[in-house]
Design an enzyme around this catalytic site. Structure first.
Site, PDB file in Angstrom:
ATOM      1  N   GLU A  72       0.871  -1.200  -0.547  1.00  0.00           N
ATOM      2  CA  GLU A  72       0.056   0.265  -0.191  1.00  0.00           C
ATOM      3  C   GLU A  72       0.885   1.023  -0.366  1.00  0.00           C
ATOM      4  O   GLU A  72       2.024   1.611   0.856  1.00  0.00           O
ATOM      5  CB  GLU A  72      -0.702  -0.201   1.393  1.00  0.00           C
ATOM      6  CG  GLU A  72      -2.140  -1.348   0.540  1.00  0.00           C
ATOM      7  CD  GLU A  72      -2.982  -1.398   2.168  1.00  0.00           C
ATOM      8  OE1 GLU A  72      -4.706  -1.495   2.070  1.00  0.00           O
ATOM      9  OE2 GLU A  72      -2.430  -0.411   3.300  1.00  0.00           O
ATOM     10  N   CYS A 116       3.325   8.058   0.961  1.00  0.00           N
ATOM     11  CA  CYS A 116       4.139   7.091   1.985  1.00  0.00           C
ATOM     12  C   CYS A 116       4.734   5.937   0.965  1.00  0.00           C
ATOM     13  O   CYS A 116       3.782   4.796   0.418  1.00  0.00           O
ATOM     14  CB  CYS A 116       3.157   7.331   2.741  1.00  0.00           C
ATOM     15  SG  CYS A 116       3.356   5.536   4.298  1.00  0.00           S
ATOM     16  N   CYS A 157       6.937  -6.922   7.016  1.00  0.00           N
ATOM     17  CA  CYS A 157       7.434  -6.940   7.722  1.00  0.00           C
ATOM     18  C   CYS A 157       8.831  -8.406   8.594  1.00  0.00           C
ATOM     19  O   CYS A 157       7.978  -8.934   9.165  1.00  0.00           O
ATOM     20  CB  CYS A 157       7.708  -5.295   7.983  1.00  0.00           C
ATOM     21  SG  CYS A 157       9.043  -4.714   9.008  1.00  0.00           S
ATOM     22  N   CYS A 205       7.475  -5.357  15.103  1.00  0.00           N
ATOM     23  CA  CYS A 205       6.869  -4.986  16.485  1.00  0.00           C
ATOM     24  C   CYS A 205       6.185  -4.968  16.850  1.00  0.00           C
ATOM     25  O   CYS A 205       4.615  -5.294  15.936  1.00  0.00           O
ATOM     26  CB  CYS A 205       7.387  -3.197  16.047  1.00  0.00           C
ATOM     27  SG  CYS A 205       8.474  -2.794  15.357  1.00  0.00           S
ATOM     28  N   CYS A 258       2.690  -3.119  15.511  1.00  0.00           N
ATOM     29  CA  CYS A 258       2.117  -2.664  14.117  1.00  0.00           C
ATOM     30  C   CYS A 258       1.436  -3.812  13.182  1.00  0.00           C
ATOM     31  O   CYS A 258       1.685  -5.071  12.981  1.00  0.00           O
ATOM     32  CB  CYS A 258       3.535  -2.411  13.299  1.00  0.00           C
ATOM     33  SG  CYS A 258       3.888  -2.231  11.890  1.00  0.00           S
ATOM     34  N   CYS A 263       0.009   6.197   8.257  1.00  0.00           N
ATOM     35  CA  CYS A 263       1.280   4.815   7.807  1.00  0.00           C
ATOM     36  C   CYS A 263       1.440   4.111   9.152  1.00  0.00           C
ATOM     37  O   CYS A 263       0.748   4.177  10.361  1.00  0.00           O
ATOM     38  CB  CYS A 263       2.304   6.272   8.727  1.00  0.00           C
ATOM     39  SG  CYS A 263       2.178   7.338   6.434  1.00  0.00           S
TER      40      CYS A 263
END
Ligand code: SAH
Ligand code: SF4
Length: 350
Positions: free
Chosen positions: A89, A109, A116, A120, A123, A344
Site C-alpha cells: 500500500e 508514503c 515486515c 514490532c 504494528c 502510515c
C-alpha cells in the site's frame, strides 16, 4: 524484466549490447520519468524497430493498482498488486497552507517490502512477517502510478508504508538514486525521508551513499529494556550505539533528524520518559514527531501488542510540554485518513 530496475549506466550498457547508440538510454528514461509515458510505443523520438525491441524486452510497470480509497480529508490510499499476487500500500497526502488556498506539498508514503520481518508489537504490517522485499522498480512504480492516476506531481516521499527500508538496503538505495537523479525523478534528497526502526550498521553506511536522504528514527522508547519489549530486534541492538550512529549521520549529512515516538499508556509516557527523550533530542538538531497509536489490538491474536493502549490526547499534550520544557522540539502528528485506515504503519490488514 522491469525497466525501472535499471539506472542510466546500466541502460546505456544494455543499449550498447543491442547495437544501439548509448544516448538512447537517456531518451528512454526521460520519457519514463519526466514525461511519465505509459508505454514504449509513445516514445516517438526512438526508431520504430527499437521501440518494438523495448516492448519485447521490458515491462513498463511492475505493479498494478487494485484499489483506491479516498478519505474525506483529501488523502488517498492505494492498494497495489505485485506480479506474484502479494499486496502493498501507499498513501497520498496533500498538505495545504493555513487558509486551505494553496497546496504546499504532496507527500506519498511508500512501502519497501510486502510485510515486515521486524514484527514490532504495535504494528499491523509486522503481524504479516516478511512476505518479500520489493525491487527498485516496485518501489518507484508506486510514485509513477499515483502521479498517473491522480494527474499530480508528488513533491515529497516518506518511506513509512509497509516494511523496514534498511533491511532491503540494496533495492532501497537504488530507488533513492532513481528518485534523486537528474535522469530520474529529480527530487531533492531533502524531500525524501527514510523512516527506520534503527539498523545501526546500515545507518552508518547510508550517509556514504551518493545522495543520502533525511533520516527518521522510530525510537518509541528511551531505554534498551522498554525498547526491547516492543521492537524484538532492539533486544540485540544497543540504544547507545544506535544514537551514536544517528549522530554520525547528522555530522556527515548536516540534515536534522526526526525521531518518531508512539506513546503507549503507562508504558513509555511518564515524565521520566519525556525527560530522557528531551536529552536524546539535544544531541543533534532534531525534533520528535509524536504519533498517536492506532490501536490494532483487534489484529493481535496474542503477544505484548494486546497490552498496549493509546495514551489519551490530553496526556500526549502534557508529555509534549515536558519535552519542550526540557529543551526538545516537538510536533504531534495529526493522523491522515483515519476513515480509510490509511495512517502510515497501519497498512496491512484492512
Ligand atoms: N519500518 C520503518 C518504516 C515503516 S513504519 C519504521 O518502523 O520506521 C512507519 C511508522 O509507522 C513508524 O514510525 C512506525 O513506528 C509507525 N507505526 C507502526 N504501527 C503503528 C501504529 N499501530 N500506530 C501508529 N504508528 C505506527
Ligand atoms: Fe516493520 Fe516498521 Fe512495522 Fe516495525 S514498525 S514491524 S519495522 S514496518
Amino acid at each position: 524484466m522491469y525497466l525501472k530496475n535499471y539506472n542510466l549506466d546500466e541502460l546505456k550498457s544494455w543499449c550498447v549490447e543491442q547495437g544501439v547508440e548509448q544516448y538512447r538510454a537517456a531518451q528512454i528514461l526521460n520519457a519514463v520519468y519526466t514525461n511519465n509515458l505509459g508505454d514504449f510505443t509513445q516514445i516517438e523520438t526512438l526508431p520504430k524497430a527499437f521501440r518494438e525491441k523495448l516492448i519485447k524486452t521490458f515491462e513498463m510497470f511492475s505493479i498494478k493498482i487494485s484499489k483506491v480509497r479516498k478519505s474525506v480529508d483529501g488523502s488517498v490510499k492505494f492498494l497495489f498488486e505485485l506480479h506474484d499476487g502479494k499486496h502493498i500500500e501507499a498513501v497520498y497526502m496533500p498538505w495545504y497552507d493555513d487558509d486551505f488556498d494553496t497546496m504546499e506539498r504532496i507527500t506519498l508514503c511508500i512501502s519497501s517490502m510486502a510485510g515486515c520481518p521486524v514484527e514490532c508489537a504495535f504494528c499491523a504490517t509486522g503481524t504479516l512477517g516478511l512476505l518479500r522485499n520489493l525491487d527498485s522498480a516496485e518501489i518507484i512504480d508506486q510514485i509513477l502510478l499515483v502521479q498517473k492516476e491522480l494527474g499530480c506531481e508528488i513533491t515529497n516521499i516518506v518511506f513509512m508504508g509497509m516494511g523496514e527500508p534498511l533491511l532491503n538496503y540494496k533495492n532501497v538505495v537504488k530507488s533513492l538514486e532513481i528518485m534523486t537523479a537528474e535522469w530520474g525523478l529529480n527530487l531533492s534528497r531533502r524531500k525524501i525521508t527514510l523512516s527506520t526502526v534503527g539498523i545501526t550498521n546500515r545507518i552508518k553506511q547510508l550517509h556514504k551513499e551518493i545522495r543520502p536522504v533525511k533520516l527518521a528514527l522510530s525510537l518509541h522508547a528511551t531505554t534498551d529494556e522498554t525498547r526491547g519489549k516492543i521492537i524484538p530486534l532492539a533486544k540485540n541492538l544497543k540504544l547507545s550505539e544506535l544514537l551514536s550512529a544517528v549522530e554520525e549521520y547528522y555530522r556527515e549529512t548536516k540534515m536534522p533528524v526526526t525521531y518518531e515516538y508512539i506513546p503507549f499508556l503507562g508504558f513509555n509516557d511518564t515524565p521520566a520518559d519525556a525527560r530522557r527523550l528531551a536529552k536524546i533530542l539535544k544531541r543533534v538538531p532534531s525534533r520528535v514527531n509524536i504519533i498517536p497509536f492506532n490501536d490494532i489490538s483487534f489484529a493481535m491474536p496474542s503477544g505484548f501488542g494486546k497490552e498496549l493502549k493509546p495514551t489519551p490526547k490530553n496526556l500526549i499534550l502534557e508529555f509534549g510540554d515536558i519535552i519542550r520544557q526540557n529543551g526538545g522540539r516537538v510536533t504531534i502528528r495529526d493522523t491522515f485518513g483515519q476513515d480509510i485506515e490509511a495512517a502510515c504503519g497501519q497498512l496491512a490488514l484492512s
